[in-house]
Motif scaffolding. Structure first.
Motif, PDB file in Angstrom:
ATOM      1  N   GLN A  17       4.190  -8.183   9.118  1.00 42.09           N
ATOM      2  CA  GLN A  17       3.989  -9.647   8.669  1.00 42.09           C
ATOM      3  C   GLN A  17       2.548 -10.304   8.886  1.00 42.09           C
ATOM      4  OE1 GLN A  17       6.191 -13.084   9.228  1.00 42.09           O
ATOM      5  NE2 GLN A  17       5.694 -14.414   7.525  1.00 42.09           N
ATOM      6  N   ARG A  20      -0.015  -7.489   7.437  1.00 42.13           N
ATOM      7  CA  ARG A  20      -0.074  -8.268   5.981  1.00 42.13           C
ATOM      8  C   ARG A  20       0.675  -7.384   5.019  1.00 42.13           C
ATOM      9  NH1 ARG A  20      -5.082  -6.685   4.670  1.00 42.13           N
ATOM     10  NH2 ARG A  20      -5.267  -6.059   5.910  1.00 42.13           N
ATOM     11  N   GLU A  22       4.288  -6.776   3.227  1.00 42.74           N
ATOM     12  CA  GLU A  22       4.749  -7.463   1.950  1.00 42.74           C
ATOM     13  C   GLU A  22       6.407  -6.839   2.078  1.00 42.74           C
ATOM     14  OE1 GLU A  22       1.927  -8.312  -1.058  1.00 42.74           O
ATOM     15  OE2 GLU A  22       1.009  -9.296   0.012  1.00 42.74           O
ATOM     16  N   ARG A  24       8.670  -7.638  -0.932  1.00 37.38           N
ATOM     17  CA  ARG A  24       8.776  -8.026  -1.244  1.00 37.38           C
ATOM     18  C   ARG A  24      10.288  -8.022  -2.325  1.00 37.38           C
ATOM     19  NH1 ARG A  24       3.520  -6.945  -5.437  1.00 37.38           N
ATOM     20  NH2 ARG A  24       1.810  -7.392  -3.587  1.00 37.38           N
TER      21      ARG A  24
END
Length: 570
Positions: A17, A20, A22, A24
């Motif tokens: 995290q 960066r 992700e 999803r």
């Protein structure tokens, strides 16, 4: 044990995290001691990018460029790299070795969650390694161990110690196991990443790219996470080769540097937790502009099924169509009844020295660009004498028929009737024909070539003309008999000490795989002790059984071809 793994996972997820990454439409889960961690589908909360469960910034990838720019390793690694002492892959393995030993490494959450032991033969016990005796992997593993030990002693040990001292780690020192771990991490997890040219060579003046990083082209095994080190069938596993690089353009006529793609090997934390499946549920892509993911310069997983994914289903990628030899050597697992299995057959170089007229035959082999070894994929059997497939390989038939028709310019040899069923590569048969030639046949080759090109030195015969003369003089019988001898010899080596294919099948069918350390299994009365075996031993037996099976099947093909050849006087 699972509590410890879950704690590592929590720290790793926080690290992703911060960097960066992700998640999803997926989550990372612990799958047990033999499989480690995997990626599983979860509810997708991002409606703007359906079918994209994971996005990782390329800045997080461990690549040669990152190592050369590293504040601690960069300067010294660049000096060694520019002197040609190390290559791209070695840089990344060295980086992993150092970062594992640094107490305050920013990579620690990632490195801590990586496996600490592996199922490839470099990590086998002596008893487990003996299960590979007689196979190509046995010698390849021994050679690789010696090579890695030498590399560690000559380049790694003192270099890592010096770097750790610079970093304030006065007691830090690399052990061989640390280097072996880093080597295995690289070879089991590296991907070929299609980087935009501008990312690899940022703001570099034209003509000065090599000053930044020299990326060489290599044809290694596809994924291609080439095997790590020696040479399996000399196609083989090459440790520390330069990374596989290939430049492509979107349009063949394009000259724009920005449109060029450079393939670079590297590790991508997150995506590298995808396990293998022949029927992969996902592929990975690079988004240079951010139009697909919203994250420029990122790598992402792309689900094969763009519709709503099944929750809790593992998301796997394919490591490529690899036989068990390559899967076991590289990744430490095998596939029972692997459809992509292959057999390597070679003519020993040392045996060639004692062949009659070896010097003359060596010249002929060189002219013909002959191969001293060949890979025989299982798929070749689909078009052989005993194939259950009714459909013929039309292209292969036409190629072979045309080839032999051109060979017999005197008409003394008829085109063999068995050509459309002969499964063995012509390049290898060329070698065997040449090696098996008798003295009178060798003289006939010389006579035919002299008749064709003249006795002077007007020109040298082409490789096709030499191949034609060799086939005209000796046909296929000697080559096929020599092939049968090689296959029989291979079968003897495979069966020595381990028995027949049937005995291996019995072991596999009755085996109870050890899912925990052996010390916890011993003494139990619940399972027949003779049937308990480690997963490494089981994988070795599955691999060697496949090698015996392929040897038997290709031997059957060669023997039938020889019978037909002799009956047709070819």
């Amino acid at each position: 044990m699972e509590d410890q793994e879950e704690a590592k996972l929590e720290r790793f997820l926080q690290w992703l995290q911060v960097n960066r990454v992700e998640l999803r439409g997926c989550k990372i889960k612990y799958c047990g001691p033999n499989k480690g961690f995997g990626i599983f589908s979860s509810k997708n909360n991002n409606g703007d990018s359906p079918g994209i469960p994971l996005v990782v910034p390329l800045d997080l990838a461990i690549t040669p460029m990152r190592v050369l720019q590293d504040p601690l390793l960069g300067l010294k690694c660049r000096a060694m790299f520019e002197e040609g002492e190390v290559d791209d892959r070695f840089l990344m393995i060295l980086f992993l070795t150092v970062e594992r030993l640094r107490k305050n490494s920013s990579w620690k959450p990632y490195l801590d969650i990586l496996p600490t032991t592996f199922g490839n033969p470099l990590w086998f016990t002596d008893d487990e390694l003996l299960e590979l005796k007689g196979t190509t992997l046995y010698r390849a593993t021994e050679l690789q161990k010696r090579r890695l030990r030498s590399l560690y002693d000559d380049k790694v040990k003192d270099f890592v110690k010096e770097l750790l001292l610079l970093d304030g780690e006065s007691e830090g020192e690399a052990q061989f196991e640390d280097f072996l771990w880093a080597n295995s991490i690289f070879w089991t997890r590296a991907l070929n990443i299609p980087f935009p040219h501008s990312y690899v060579f940022p703001e570099v003046q034209e003509g000065q790219e090599n000053c930044f990083l020299c990326l060489n082209k290599d044809s290694g095994p596809p994924t291609n996470q080439s095997c790590g080190g020696v040479s399996i069938h000399d196609k083989s596993v090459q440790s520390c080769h330069s990374c596989e690089v290939e430049r492509k353009t979107d349009e063949a006529s394009s000259t724009s540097v920005q449109e060029q793609i450079i393939w670079v090997e590297g590790l991508v934390p997150g995506i590298d937790f995808c396990n293998h499946d022949l029927k992969a549920a996902a592929t990975w892509e690079v988004d240079g502009t951010g139009l697909t993911t919203g994250v420029p310069l990122s790598m992402y997983l792309l689900s094969a099924d763009q519709s709503t994914s099944q929750i809790e289903k593992e998301i796997c990628i394919s490591y490529g169509n690899k036989g068990n030899e390559e899967l076991l050597y590289l990744y430490g697992f095998v596939i029972n009844e692997n459809p992509d299995d292959y057999l390597m057959v070679h003519y020993p170089v040392e045996a060639f020295q004692s062949v009659p007229f070896a010097d003359n035959k060596a010249q002929l082999l060189e002219t013909q660009k002959a191969e001293m070894r060949c890979l025989l994929p299982r798929s070749l059997l689909d078009h052989g004498f005993f194939s259950s497939h009714s459909q013929k390989d039309e292209d292969n038939n036409k190629r072979r028929s045309g080839l032999v028709c051109n060979y017999s310019w005197s008409g003394l040899r008829k085109m063999p009737s068995y050509l459309d069923k002969l499964v063995f590569p012509e390049e290898f048969l060329i070698t065997l024909r040449t090696i098996a030639m008798r003295e009178d046949e060798l003289l006939q080759v010389s006579s035919l070539l002299e008749e064709l090109v003249g006795s002077g030195e007007e020109r040298q015969p082409s490789n096709t003309e030499v191949q034609a003369a060799v086939w005209e003089s000796c046909g296929d019988s000697g080559a096929l008999q020599l092939l049968i001898d090689l296959l029989n010899m291979k079968m003897l080596e495979l069966e020595e000490g381990s028995g027949t294919e049937e005995s291996d099948s019995e072991l596999v069918e009755k085996a109870h795989i050890m899912e925990m350390p052996e010390k916890y299994i011993r003494g139990t009365d619940s399972v027949d002790q003779e049937r308990i075996m480690s997963r490494n031993k089981w994988a070795s037996i599955v691999y060697r059984r496949g090698q015996k099976q392929l040897t038997r099947l290709f031997l059957k093909e060669a023997e039938h071809a020889l019978q037909l050849c002799l009956s047709e006087q070819n």
